[in-house]
Motif scaffolding. Structure first.
Motif, PDB file in Angstrom:
ATOM      1  N   LYS A  16       0.815  -1.217   0.000  1.00 12.92           N
ATOM      2  CA  LYS A  16       0.000   0.000   0.000  1.00 12.92           C
ATOM      3  C   LYS A  16       0.844   1.260   0.000  1.00 12.92           C
ATOM      4  N   SER A  33      -1.937   9.425  10.654  1.00 10.61           N
ATOM      5  CA  SER A  33      -2.681   8.886  11.797  1.00 10.61           C
ATOM      6  C   SER A  33      -1.911   9.092  13.095  1.00 10.61           C
ATOM      7  N   ARG A  37       1.779   2.753  18.815  1.00 11.03           N
ATOM      8  CA  ARG A  37       2.875   1.783  18.610  1.00 11.03           C
ATOM      9  C   ARG A  37       4.214   2.519  18.485  1.00 11.03           C
ATOM     10  N   ARG A  40       9.066   2.343  13.855  1.00  9.59           N
ATOM     11  CA  ARG A  40      10.034   1.388  13.300  1.00  9.59           C
ATOM     12  C   ARG A  40      11.275   2.182  12.896  1.00  9.59           C
ATOM     13  N   TYR A  49       3.598   8.862  11.196  1.00  8.14           N
ATOM     14  CA  TYR A  49       2.527   8.856  12.196  1.00  8.14           C
ATOM     15  C   TYR A  49       2.810   9.986  13.170  1.00  8.14           C
ATOM     16  N   GLU A  68     -12.286   8.176  13.366  1.00  5.31           N
ATOM     17  CA  GLU A  68     -12.409   6.759  13.678  1.00  5.31           C
ATOM     18  C   GLU A  68     -11.123   6.359  14.379  1.00  5.31           C
ATOM     19  N   VAL A  70      -9.112   2.513  16.165  1.00  6.48           N
ATOM     20  CA  VAL A  70      -9.199   1.085  16.476  1.00  6.48           C
ATOM     21  C   VAL A  70      -8.010   0.701  17.353  1.00  6.48           C
ATOM     22  N   TYR A  77      -4.718   3.043  16.913  1.00  5.22           N
ATOM     23  CA  TYR A  77      -4.500   3.813  15.678  1.00  5.22           C
ATOM     24  C   TYR A  77      -5.738   4.659  15.467  1.00  5.22           C
ATOM     25  N   GLY A  78      -5.585   5.923  15.072  1.00  5.39           N
ATOM     26  CA  GLY A  78      -6.772   6.733  14.835  1.00  5.39           C
ATOM     27  C   GLY A  78      -6.510   7.867  13.862  1.00  5.39           C
ATOM     28  N   THR A  79      -7.567   8.271  13.157  1.00 10.55           N
ATOM     29  CA  THR A  79      -7.487   9.401  12.225  1.00 10.55           C
ATOM     30  C   THR A  79      -8.134  10.615  12.893  1.00 10.55           C
ATOM     31  N   ASP A  97      -4.979   5.657   4.786  1.00  5.95           N
ATOM     32  CA  ASP A  97      -4.484   4.278   4.715  1.00  5.95           C
ATOM     33  C   ASP A  97      -4.802   3.654   6.062  1.00  5.95           C
ATOM     34  N   ILE A  98      -5.953   2.984   6.149  1.00  5.28           N
ATOM     35  CA  ILE A  98      -6.385   2.457   7.445  1.00  5.28           C
ATOM     36  C   ILE A  98      -6.863   1.011   7.295  1.00  5.28           C
ATOM     37  N   GLU A  99      -6.996   0.322   8.434  1.00  2.00           N
ATOM     38  CA  GLU A  99      -7.426  -1.083   8.351  1.00  2.00           C
ATOM     39  C   GLU A  99      -8.953  -1.155   8.163  1.00  2.00           C
ATOM     40  N   ARG A 145       0.757 -10.593  11.910  1.00  2.19           N
ATOM     41  CA  ARG A 145       0.279  -9.779  10.793  1.00  2.19           C
ATOM     42  C   ARG A 145      -0.278 -10.656   9.668  1.00  2.19           C
TER      43      ARG A 145
HETATM   44  P1  5GP Z   1       1.351  -0.406  10.778  1.00  2.00           P
HETATM   45  O1  5GP Z   1       1.605  -0.688  12.220  1.00  2.00           O
HETATM   46  O2  5GP Z   1       1.825  -1.497   9.864  1.00  2.00           O
HETATM   47  O3  5GP Z   1       1.836   0.959  10.356  1.00  2.00           O
HETATM   48  O4  5GP Z   1      -0.243  -0.359  10.598  1.00  2.00           O
HETATM   49  C1  5GP Z   1      -1.040  -1.426  11.022  1.00  2.00           C
HETATM   50  C2  5GP Z   1      -2.434  -1.256  10.452  1.00  2.00           C
HETATM   51  O5  5GP Z   1      -3.074  -0.109  11.013  1.00  2.00           O
HETATM   52  C3  5GP Z   1      -2.425  -1.042   8.928  1.00  2.00           C
HETATM   53  O6  5GP Z   1      -3.432  -1.858   8.372  1.00  2.00           O
HETATM   54  C4  5GP Z   1      -2.793   0.422   8.779  1.00  2.00           C
HETATM   55  O7  5GP Z   1      -3.486   0.662   7.576  1.00  2.00           O
HETATM   56  C5  5GP Z   1      -3.697   0.612   9.983  1.00  2.00           C
HETATM   57  N1  5GP Z   1      -3.851   2.018  10.370  1.00  2.00           N
HETATM   58  C6  5GP Z   1      -2.937   3.013  10.338  1.00  2.00           C
HETATM   59  N2  5GP Z   1      -3.463   4.158  10.771  1.00  2.00           N
HETATM   60  C7  5GP Z   1      -4.770   3.897  11.052  1.00  2.00           C
HETATM   61  C8  5GP Z   1      -5.857   4.704  11.525  1.00  2.00           C
HETATM   62  O8  5GP Z   1      -5.757   5.898  11.763  1.00  2.00           O
HETATM   63  N3  5GP Z   1      -7.048   4.072  11.681  1.00  2.00           N
HETATM   64  C9  5GP Z   1      -7.227   2.743  11.430  1.00  2.00           C
HETATM   65  N4  5GP Z   1      -8.444   2.242  11.596  1.00  2.00           N
HETATM   66  N5  5GP Z   1      -6.216   1.965  11.001  1.00  2.00           N
HETATM   67  C10 5GP Z   1      -5.012   2.533  10.812  1.00  2.00           C
END
Ligand code: 5GP
Length: 201
Positions: A16, A33, A37, A40, A49, A68, A70, A77-79, A97-99, A145
């Motif tokens: 993505k 977002s 976490r 990395r 982030y 939103e 989660v 994680y949140g927007t 880019d969200i789950e 994952r």
């Molecule tokens: P990663 O830890 O790999 O960066 O993200 C893990 C998952 O969290 C990915 O599927 C990513 O798209 C999702 N994610 C990132 N930011 C947000 C967010 O703000 N809201 C939601 N619902 N998912 C998010």
């Protein structure tokens, strides 16, 4: 031109972020977002982030500051709502880019204003290979994952579009074609709507 909210989901490791990086910055604003976490290696606060602690995240939930949010992979994680304003004030499309759970929550809030695109791997074997080759996670995390990826894939048919990422360039062309087509839907095309409304028949 109408500004869109483009919600992009797909399993970790599907490519993505590589796909989204190929989109022109002058047309698209990439939502940043908030997460609890840890960064990395190479990730930058305020760019990849907003890395915040759990207490701050919970306070933001209390103040109703998220569109939103989660909790996945033991992290929040949140927007933030402010991301919409940042995109639209620059007359850009907002990309989230969200789950998948967060994505489904946005559907009821935004209706036609948002479009939902799922990025799928060509196969589970390929996804596993990509996750392992990323080398950013421990073996346990990769397994975690991968399990979640299988859950996410079950949601794919809920989305408006599915792009299978076999080849990055091709996936990017498909993505752009979808946006172009969406912008030409009659209910989005403001000048066309005016033209139709003024027909004297
Ligand atoms: P990663 O830890 O790999 O960066 O993200 C893990 C998952 O969290 C990915 O599927 C990513 O798209 C999702 N994610 C990132 N930011 C947000 C967010 O703000 N809201 C939601 N619902 N998912 C998010």
């Amino acid at each position: 031109m109408e500004n869109l909210i483009i919600v992009v989901s797909g399993p970790s490791g599907v490519g993505k972020s590589s796909l989204l990086k190929k989109l022109p910055l002058e047309d698209f604003y990439f939502s940043i977002s908030h997460t609890t976490r840890s960064p990395r290696p190479g990730e930058i606060d305020g760019k990849d982030y907003y890395f915040i602690d759990e207490k701050t995240f919970l306070e933001m939930i209390e103040r109703n500051e998220f569109l939103e949010w989660v909790k996945v992979h033991q992290a929040y994680y949140g927007t933030a709502k402010s991301e919409i304003y940042k995109a639209f004030s620059q007359k850009k499309h907002l990309i989230l880019d969200i789950e998948v759970i967060g994505a489904t929550r946005l559907k009821s809030q935004f209706g036609n204003k948002a479009i939902f695109i799922f990025i799928s791997p060509p196969s589970l074997e390929e996804l596993k290979k990509r996750l392992e080759n990323r080398g950013t996670e421990t073996k346990d995390k990769v397994e975690q994952r991968f399990r979640r990826a299988k859950e996410e894939l079950r949601f794919a048919s809920w989305f408006d579009y599915v792009i299978v990422n076999r080849d990055l360039e091709e996936a990017c062309q498909t993505f752009k074609a979808i946006i172009k087509a969406e912008l030409n839907r009659p209910f989005r095309n403001i000048s066309f709507k005016k033209f139709i409304n003024n027909l004297d028949v």
